[in-house]
Write a protein that holds these residues in place. Structure first.
Motif, PDB file in Angstrom:
ATOM      1  N   GLY A   1      48.426  38.438  58.151  1.00 40.82           N
ATOM      2  CA  GLY A   1      47.615  37.272  58.477  1.00 40.82           C
ATOM      3  C   GLY A   1      47.330  36.462  57.230  1.00 40.82           C
ATOM      4  N   ARG A   2      47.157  35.183  57.428  1.00 40.16           N
ATOM      5  CA  ARG A   2      47.015  34.309  56.271  1.00 40.16           C
ATOM      6  C   ARG A   2      45.721  34.542  55.503  1.00 40.16           C
ATOM      7  N   THR A   3      44.633  34.914  56.209  1.00 40.91           N
ATOM      8  CA  THR A   3      43.368  35.140  55.501  1.00 40.91           C
ATOM      9  C   THR A   3      43.471  36.345  54.586  1.00 40.91           C
ATOM     10  N   ARG A   4      43.959  37.445  55.117  1.00 45.24           N
ATOM     11  CA  ARG A   4      44.122  38.644  54.285  1.00 45.24           C
ATOM     12  C   ARG A   4      45.116  38.380  53.159  1.00 45.24           C
ATOM     13  N   TRP A   5      46.133  37.605  53.461  1.00 46.64           N
ATOM     14  CA  TRP A   5      47.174  37.277  52.473  1.00 46.64           C
ATOM     15  C   TRP A   5      46.582  36.567  51.261  1.00 46.64           C
ATOM     16  N   ILE A   6      45.760  35.517  51.478  1.00 48.64           N
ATOM     17  CA  ILE A   6      45.218  34.749  50.360  1.00 48.64           C
ATOM     18  C   ILE A   6      44.071  35.494  49.682  1.00 48.64           C
ATOM     19  N   VAL A   7      43.202  36.158  50.463  1.00 51.14           N
ATOM     20  CA  VAL A   7      42.063  36.865  49.862  1.00 51.14           C
ATOM     21  C   VAL A   7      42.548  37.997  48.967  1.00 51.14           C
ATOM     22  N   THR A   8      43.550  38.750  49.436  1.00 50.78           N
ATOM     23  CA  THR A   8      44.067  39.852  48.626  1.00 50.78           C
ATOM     24  C   THR A   8      44.664  39.342  47.326  1.00 50.78           C
ATOM     25  N   ARG A   9      45.380  38.246  47.385  1.00 48.62           N
ATOM     26  CA  ARG A   9      45.952  37.674  46.164  1.00 48.62           C
ATOM     27  C   ARG A   9      44.871  37.197  45.198  1.00 48.62           C
ATOM     28  N   LEU A  10      43.889  36.526  45.732  1.00 49.48           N
ATOM     29  CA  LEU A  10      42.819  36.047  44.871  1.00 49.48           C
ATOM     30  C   LEU A  10      42.109  37.196  44.169  1.00 49.48           C
ATOM     31  N   LEU A  11      41.795  38.240  44.912  1.00 54.32           N
ATOM     32  CA  LEU A  11      41.030  39.346  44.340  1.00 54.32           C
ATOM     33  C   LEU A  11      41.862  40.164  43.354  1.00 54.32           C
ATOM     34  N   LEU A  12      43.080  40.516  43.724  1.00 56.14           N
ATOM     35  CA  LEU A  12      43.876  41.397  42.866  1.00 56.14           C
ATOM     36  C   LEU A  12      44.372  40.674  41.615  1.00 56.14           C
ATOM     37  N   VAL A  13      44.921  39.492  41.782  1.00 56.53           N
ATOM     38  CA  VAL A  13      45.422  38.749  40.617  1.00 56.53           C
ATOM     39  C   VAL A  13      44.251  38.321  39.736  1.00 56.53           C
ATOM     40  N   GLY A  14      43.146  37.900  40.348  1.00 57.45           N
ATOM     41  CA  GLY A  14      41.970  37.530  39.573  1.00 57.45           C
ATOM     42  C   GLY A  14      41.402  38.702  38.792  1.00 57.45           C
ATOM     43  N   ALA A  15      41.354  39.886  39.420  1.00 57.85           N
ATOM     44  CA  ALA A  15      40.838  41.070  38.722  1.00 57.85           C
ATOM     45  C   ALA A  15      41.733  41.452  37.549  1.00 57.85           C
ATOM     46  N   ALA A  16      43.050  41.374  37.746  1.00 59.45           N
ATOM     47  CA  ALA A  16      43.969  41.697  36.652  1.00 59.45           C
ATOM     48  C   ALA A  16      43.815  40.695  35.509  1.00 59.45           C
ATOM     49  N   LEU A  17      43.664  39.426  35.839  1.00 58.70           N
ATOM     50  CA  LEU A  17      43.491  38.392  34.822  1.00 58.70           C
ATOM     51  C   LEU A  17      42.194  38.600  34.056  1.00 58.70           C
ATOM     52  N   PHE A  18      41.128  38.945  34.772  1.00 58.05           N
ATOM     53  CA  PHE A  18      39.842  39.193  34.126  1.00 58.05           C
ATOM     54  C   PHE A  18      39.938  40.386  33.181  1.00 58.05           C
ATOM     55  N   ALA A  19      40.588  41.472  33.627  1.00 55.23           N
ATOM     56  CA  ALA A  19      40.693  42.674  32.796  1.00 55.23           C
ATOM     57  C   ALA A  19      41.456  42.406  31.506  1.00 55.23           C
ATOM     58  N   VAL A  20      42.551  41.642  31.599  1.00 58.25           N
ATOM     59  CA  VAL A  20      43.355  41.366  30.406  1.00 58.25           C
ATOM     60  C   VAL A  20      42.595  40.449  29.442  1.00 58.25           C
ATOM     61  N   THR A  21      41.996  39.387  29.956  1.00 60.94           N
ATOM     62  CA  THR A  21      41.332  38.426  29.076  1.00 60.94           C
ATOM     63  C   THR A  21      40.036  38.969  28.484  1.00 60.94           C
ATOM     64  N   ALA A  22      39.429  39.960  29.133  1.00 62.29           N
ATOM     65  CA  ALA A  22      38.202  40.550  28.589  1.00 62.29           C
ATOM     66  C   ALA A  22      38.450  41.238  27.252  1.00 62.29           C
ATOM     67  N   ALA A  23      39.715  41.597  26.977  1.00 61.36           N
ATOM     68  CA  ALA A  23      40.027  42.282  25.716  1.00 61.36           C
ATOM     69  C   ALA A  23      40.093  41.319  24.533  1.00 61.36           C
ATOM     70  N   TYR A  24      40.192  40.028  24.783  1.00 63.22           N
ATOM     71  CA  TYR A  24      40.325  39.066  23.693  1.00 63.22           C
ATOM     72  C   TYR A  24      39.034  38.939  22.884  1.00 63.22           C
ATOM     73  N   GLY A  25      37.888  38.987  23.560  1.00 64.27           N
ATOM     74  CA  GLY A  25      36.616  38.795  22.894  1.00 64.27           C
ATOM     75  C   GLY A  25      36.325  39.809  21.797  1.00 64.27           C
ATOM     76  N   PRO A  26      36.366  41.122  22.092  1.00 65.69           N
ATOM     77  CA  PRO A  26      36.108  42.113  21.042  1.00 65.69           C
ATOM     78  C   PRO A  26      37.069  42.011  19.866  1.00 65.69           C
ATOM     79  N   LEU A  27      38.338  41.690  20.137  1.00 64.10           N
ATOM     80  CA  LEU A  27      39.298  41.531  19.041  1.00 64.10           C
ATOM     81  C   LEU A  27      38.914  40.363  18.142  1.00 64.10           C
ATOM     82  N   TYR A  28      38.531  39.243  18.756  1.00 64.51           N
ATOM     83  CA  TYR A  28      38.131  38.074  17.969  1.00 64.51           C
ATOM     84  C   TYR A  28      36.857  38.369  17.175  1.00 64.51           C
TER      85      TYR A  28
END
Length: 335
Positions: A124-151
């Protein structure tokens, strides 16, 4: 899945969507991790080199870098410390992440027509877009969170020698919690742009331009108004954010820019050596002796975290709203 199962509208396996998303976005994930590794390596190499130079100069023993030998040593250190390419790289990173990860997320599916297949496979389209938003967004957040301590680790010696107020973009962005939040907002802008324009390249361009413009407006026009500034006739601290300075005469009247400039020229002309460096605070003392005053509006350094939380709050709200808009647009779209 058999024909009978299809007729019964059988749903995807529990982790089917996760597997599909991983297959579609693993190249982008590897790219994000490779970029983080390159950034980490650069930070480590340049940071260790800077710390070695810092120790050789004996800067740790200096408490002030405004006069004398410590001032000269501090200048030698700061002139060779920050690699310009790394700073420029950090300035565009949130907008770039949002553009190249969020822009194609839906636009690529709409442009190629593969969304028709995806929306008829049981998810279904709702599950399709919500799952993408949550999973890709969570992965992006996890990766970018590492930049701050390094800087924060990388910039520490430079901050000791040449402290900056929290209006400094990189300091405010990377020594707090904002960098992954800014990136997620750019990602959400990219998803909405992709749904609306339905072209990958156009969505990437719109997202980069819009995200960078939003950060620019926030930094240079909006952020200073989060709280009412304080005023002082003294000099703000090194980590305070000085906003505006007003010159006043003995009667309390504000001077124009030309009048203030004339005062400074008079001050320089009375120095023994006008070409010599002006000692810190000398001009302010000279003005006070002649019954002039400098009134400076500023945000004290203690407001760093309140400002962080204010900006994080409205950006999180805006990110959630944009995500909801994306879901609403997908639900309304005809197959």
């Amino acid at each position: 899945m058999t024909t009978m199962d299809m007729r019964r509208g059988a749903s995807l396996p529990r982790f089917g969507q996760v597997w599909v998303i991983w297959r579609q976005h693993r190249a982008a994930t590897y790219g994000l991790l490779a970029l983080l590794a390159a950034y980490g390596t650069t930070v480590l190499v340049t940071g260790l080199r800077a710390r070695s130079y810092y120790d050789r100069l004996g800067l740790n023993a200096c408490r002030s870098f405004t006069t004398g030998t410590c001032q000269q040593l501090g200048r030698a250190f700061t002139s060779s410390y920050p690699p310009l390419f790394l700073l420029l790289f950090l300035l565009v990173l949130p907008a770039a992440f949002g553009a190249f990860v969020g822009g194609p997320l839906v636009a690529r599916e709409l442009e190629t027509g593969t969304y028709r297949f995806a929306w008829t496979q049981g998810a279904g389209r709702t599950r399709w877009i919500v799952t993408r938003l949550l999973l890709v967004g969570a992965a992006l957040f996890a990766v970018t969170a590492a930049y701050g301590p390094l800087y924060t680790w990388w910039i520490a010696p430079y901050e000791h020698v040449l402290p900056t107020g929290f209006n400094n973009y990189l300091r405010f962005e990377f020594t707090g919690v904002l960098f992954p939040v800014h990136t997620l907002l750019a990602f959400a802008i990219g998803v909405v742009a992709g749904v609306l324009v339905r072209r990958t390249v156009t969505a990437v361009a719109v997202t980069f331009t819009g995200s960078f413009t939003l950060v620019f407006v926030t930094v240079f026009a909006l952020r200073r108004y989060y709280m009412t500034p304080l005023t002082t006739t003294g000099a703000p601290g090194a980590h305070d954010w000085a906003l505006d300075t007003t010159y006043r005469d003995s009667a309390g009247r504000s001077l124009t820019g030309g009048q203030a400039h004339d005062l400074y020229l008079r001050f320089l002309h009375q120095l023994p050596d006008p070409n010599a460096e002006v000692p810190p605070g000398a001009f302010r003392s000279w003005l006070q002796e002649r019954h002039y005053s400098l009134l400076t509006s500023y945000h004290p350094a203690g407001r760093f975290w309140p400002f962080q939380f204010i900006e994080t709050g409205w950006m999180v709200v805006l990110t959630v709203l944009l995500g909801a808009v994306s879901v609403w647009l997908i639900r309304r779209r005809t197959s």
